[in-house]
Design an enzyme around this catalytic site. Structure first.
Site, short mmCIF file in Angstrom:
data_model
loop_
_atom_site.label_atom_id
_atom_site.label_comp_id
_atom_site.label_asym_id
_atom_site.label_seq_id
_atom_site.Cartn_x
_atom_site.Cartn_y
_atom_site.Cartn_z
CG ASP A 172 -1.91 1.08 1.26
OD1 ASP A 172 -2.75 1.10 0.36
OD2 ASP A 172 -1.86 1.93 2.17
CD GLU A 216 -1.92 2.38 -3.78
OE1 GLU A 216 -2.99 2.96 -4.00
OE2 GLU A 216 -1.34 2.47 -2.67
C1 NOJ Z 1 -4.34 3.03 -1.01
C2 NOJ Z 1 -5.48 2.12 -0.76
O1 NOJ Z 1 -5.76 1.39 -1.92
C3 NOJ Z 1 -6.62 2.97 -0.30
O2 NOJ Z 1 -7.83 2.26 -0.25
C4 NOJ Z 1 -6.25 3.56 1.03
O3 NOJ Z 1 -7.26 4.47 1.43
C5 NOJ Z 1 -4.93 4.31 0.98
N1 NOJ Z 1 -3.93 3.59 0.26
C6 NOJ Z 1 -4.39 4.57 2.37
O4 NOJ Z 1 -3.95 3.39 2.97
#
Ligand code: NOJ
Ligand code: CA
Length: 553
Positions: A206, A268
Site C-alpha cells: 500500500d 501500489e
Molecule cells: C491506497 C489504498 O488502496 C486505499 O484504499 C487507502 O485508502 C490508501 N492507500 C491509504 O492506505
C-alpha cells in the site's frame, strides 16, 4: 537454445478480493474469511491464478482496514488466524496463490505503538512524525502538506501551548510511520516473515511510494487539491517517491529471497512516469507494480495504444512484466467510467469523483466497452488484475444515500467528494432477494446497501447466460493460457486510427473504439469476441481475438 519458462507471477491474472464486500459467511452483513473460503471454488473455476486480499488485520476501520492495529492477526469481524491459515491452504490446494496487502506507510491510531507514543512513553514518538507546530504557541500545522482525503495532513494532540502534531497523509486515524527509524524497518521485515512463514505468496504494498519523506519535511511548493496530491504524477513532492524508499525494498526483497517457492511483491505507487515506476522494479527490489495509466485512459484507441507502449517500455528497462489494471477499490468502476463522453487525454484521477463527467451514464454502452477492455487487458503481455465484480460488469453505484457513506473522503472533504463507497458494494451472488446470496440469510442488511437490479447481474444469473460477462471472463481466462500467455511482443497493426489492434505470436486482438464497423481479416477465425455476432465485422465498442490457420507473416 535454452528456453526459460516464466515464473507464475510474470503472467498471472490476479483477482482482487475486497474482503468486506466479497462474501459474508456469518450473516452480519460484512464479508469475511468464512465467506471467502466458501467461494474459493468460484475463483478457481473463473480461471485466475492468484488472489490479492485487501487488508484483513484488526482495525478500527477508519479507512476500511487500511488503518491496521495489529499486523499479525485477523480482524475479529472477519475471522481468526486459524481460519486465515485454512484459507491459505485451501486456496493453494485449488492452485490459487495468495497475496496479502501490507500497509507500511501508516498504522492505525489504535496500534500499540501509536498508543504508547500518545502516552508519551520514552522512545516511542520517533516511530512516527511528531513535530511542534508553527505560530506563536505551535497552533499551526508544522508544514503545508494536505491529506489525500482532504484537510491538513497534521493533527494536534492536545490544545496546550507547545502540544505537538503528528503527520497523517491519509485519515487522522492513520498516523504515518517514520521510516528513518530502524525499529520501523526491522518490524516490517519481521511482519513479512510472519506471513511468509504461514504460506502467503506475496504482498501488495500500500502506498509504496510514500514511506520515506524528504528530510526536514519541507513545505510543498505548489499546494494542489487533494486528489492531485496523490496521483497527479508530480515530480518533486517532498512526501512522495523519495529515492530513500528503494533501500527499504532492497531489504524486503532479501526477506523474500529466504523463501521457496518464491514470494513476490506488487507495488501500489502513484509516481510521475513509468520511468520512475521502473526504479521500484529493479532486480533487487519489487517484482511488479500497478501501471495505473490503464485505468486513467479514456476509451480512445490512440490513448490506449500510447498507454500500452509506454507501460511495456518502462517495465522492459528493468526486465519486469507490465501490470495491467482496469479498476480497483479506489476508483470508479470500469463500466461507469466508460459510460459517459470520453475525454481526449488521460484523466488525472477520480479519487476526486466526477472527473469522468456528470452526464447521465449509459451503462449499456459502458458495459460493452468494459467487456472489450477486458479482452484487451487479458491479451497483453505481463500480469493483469481483476477487481471483484469486474467479471460481472458491475457499475459504480453513484446514488448511495449520504447517510450510508463510509469512506473518510466524504467527511474529510467537507462532504464535497463522495469518495469510493460506490465501487465497494457487496457482490450479488444469486438472483433471489437481497442480499442476493452475499450473506446466508434473506433480508440481512449489508454494510453498504445493494441495488435491487443487481439480481440480474448476479453470479447465478450470469452463470446460466452463455453471453454474460462472467462467461466471457471464464472463456478469456481459459484461452489466455493457450493463446497469449507466452506469445511475445506486441506488434501494432495499422488498421485505422480508432482501432487498437495488435498481434502477438500469430494471434491478434482487435479493439474498436470508433463509431463504425471495422472489417476483420478474411482468413481469421474469431476465437473470442466481446459481442455475440462477430462475423467479418467488428462493431463499435467491441473487441475480438483472432487466430489464423496459416502464419500471418
Ligand atoms: C491506497 C489504498 O488502496 C486505499 O484504499 C487507502 O485508502 C490508501 N492507500 C491509504 O492506505
Ligand atoms: Ca461477516
Amino acid at each position: 537454445m535454452s528456453v526459460t519458462t516464466p515464473s507464475w507471477w510474470q503472467t498471472a491474472v490476479v483477482y482482487q478480493v475486497y474482503i468486506r464486500s466479497f462474501a459474508d459467511g456469518n450473516g452480519d452483513g460484512i464479508g469475511d474469511v468464512a465467506g471467502m473460503r466458501a467461494r474459493l471454488p468460484y475463483l478457481s473455476q473463473l480461471g485466475v491464478d492468484a488472489i490479492w486480499i485487501n487488508p484483513w488485520y484488526p482495525s478500527p476501520m477508519a479507512d476500511a482496514g487500511y488503518d491496521v492495529a495489529d499486523y499479525r492477526d485477523i480482524e475479529p469481524s472477519y475471522g481468526t488466524l486459524d481460519e486465515a491459515q485454512a484459507l491459505i491452504a485451501e486456496a493453494h490446494a485449488l492452485g490459487l496463490r495468495v497475496l496479502l496487502d501490507i500497509v507500511p506507510n501508516h498504522t492505525s491510531d489504535e496500534h500499540a505503538w501509536f498508543r504508547a507514543a500518545l502516552a508519551g512513553e520514552p522512545g516511542t514518538r520517533q516511530r512516527y512524525h511528531f513535530r511542534t507546530g508553527r505560530g506563536v504557541d505551535g497552533e499551526l500545522p508544522p508544514n503545508n502538506w494536505q491529506s489525500v482525503f482532504g484537510g491538513p495532513a497534521w493533527t494536534r494532540i492536545g490544545d496546550a501551548p507547545g502540544s505537538p502534531w503528528y503527520l497523517h497523509l491519509f485519515a487522522p486515524g492513520q498516523p504515518d510511520l517514520n521510516w528513518d527509524n530502524d525499529e520501523v524497518r526491522s518490524e516490517f521485515e519481521d511482519i513479512l516473515a510472519f506471513w511468509f512463514d504461514r504460506g502467503v505468496d506475496g504482498f501488495r504494498i500500500d502506498v509504496a511510494h510514500g514511506l520515506v519523506k524528504e528530510a526536514g519535511l519541507p513545505d510543498e511548493e505548489d499546494v494542489l487539491d487533494t486528489a492531485q496530491t496523490l496521483v497527479e504524477h508530480r515530480e518533486g513532492h517532498p512526501a512522495w517517491d523519495q529515492d530513500g524508499v528503494h533501500e527499504v525494498y532492497r531489504g524486503w526483497r532479501a526477506v523474500a529471497q529466504r523463501y521457496s517457492p518464491e514470494r513476490i511483491f506488487i507495488a501500489e505507487a502513484w509516481v510521475p512516469s513509468n520511468e520512475r515506476l521502473a526504479r521500484y522494479l529493479r532486480p533487487d527490489e519489487l517484482h511488479t507494480a500497478f501501471q495505473f495509466d490503464f485505468l486513467r485512459a479514456p476509451w480512445r484507441a490512440e490513448l490506449l495504444r500510447a498507454v500500452v507502449d509506454d507501460a511495456i517500455a518502462g517495465a522492459a528497462t528493468v526486465g519486469a512484466p507490465p501490470t495491467w489494471v482496469l479498476s480497483n477499490h479506489d476508483v470508479t468502476r470500469t463500466v461507469t467510467r466508460f459510460s459517459r463522453s470520453q475525454p481526449t487525454h488521460l484523466v488525472g484521477t477520480d479519487w476526486e469523483r466526477g472527473r469522468w463527467g456528470d452526464e447521465d451514464p449509459d451503462h449499456i454502452l459502458g458495459r460493452k466497452r468494459a467487456r472489450a477492455a477486458a479482452l484487451l487487458q487479458l491479451a497483453l503481455p505481463g500480469t493483469a488484475y481483476v477487481y471483484q465484480g469486474e467479471e460481472l460488469a458491475l457499475e459504480e453505484i453513484e446514488d448511495l444515500p449520504d447517510e450510508v457513506r463510509q469512506d473518510p473522503t466524504w467527511s474529510q472533504s467537507g462532504f464535497t467528494d463522495v469518495g469510493r463507497d460506490g465501487c465497494r458494494i457487496p457482490l450479488p451472488w444469486n438472483a433471489t432477494s437481497a442480499p442476493y446470496g452475499f450473506a446466508p440469510d434473506d433480508g440481512a442488511a449489508t454494510w453498504l446497501p445493494q441495488p435491487a437490479h443487481w439480481a440480474e447481474h448476479s453470479v447465478e444469473a450470469q452463470d446460466r447466460d452463455p453471453d454474460s460477462t462472467l462467461n466471457l471472463y471464464r472463456s478469456a481466462l481459459r484461452l489466455r493460457h493457450s493463446l497469449w500467455r507466452d506469445a511475445g511482443d506486441v506488434k501494432w497493426l495499422d488498421v485505422g486510427p480508432e482501432v487498437a489492434a495488435f498481434e502477438r505470436g500469430g494471434v491478434q486482438c482487435w479493439v474498436n473504439t470508433g463509431e463504425t464497423d471495422v472489417r476483420l481479416p478474411e482468413v481469421a477465425t474469431v476465437a473470442l469476441s466481446s459481442v455475440r455476432a462477430v462475423d467479418r465485422l467488428l462493431p463499435p465498442d467491441a473487441a475480438a481475438w483472432l487466430t489464423f490457420a496459416e502464419p500471418t507473416e
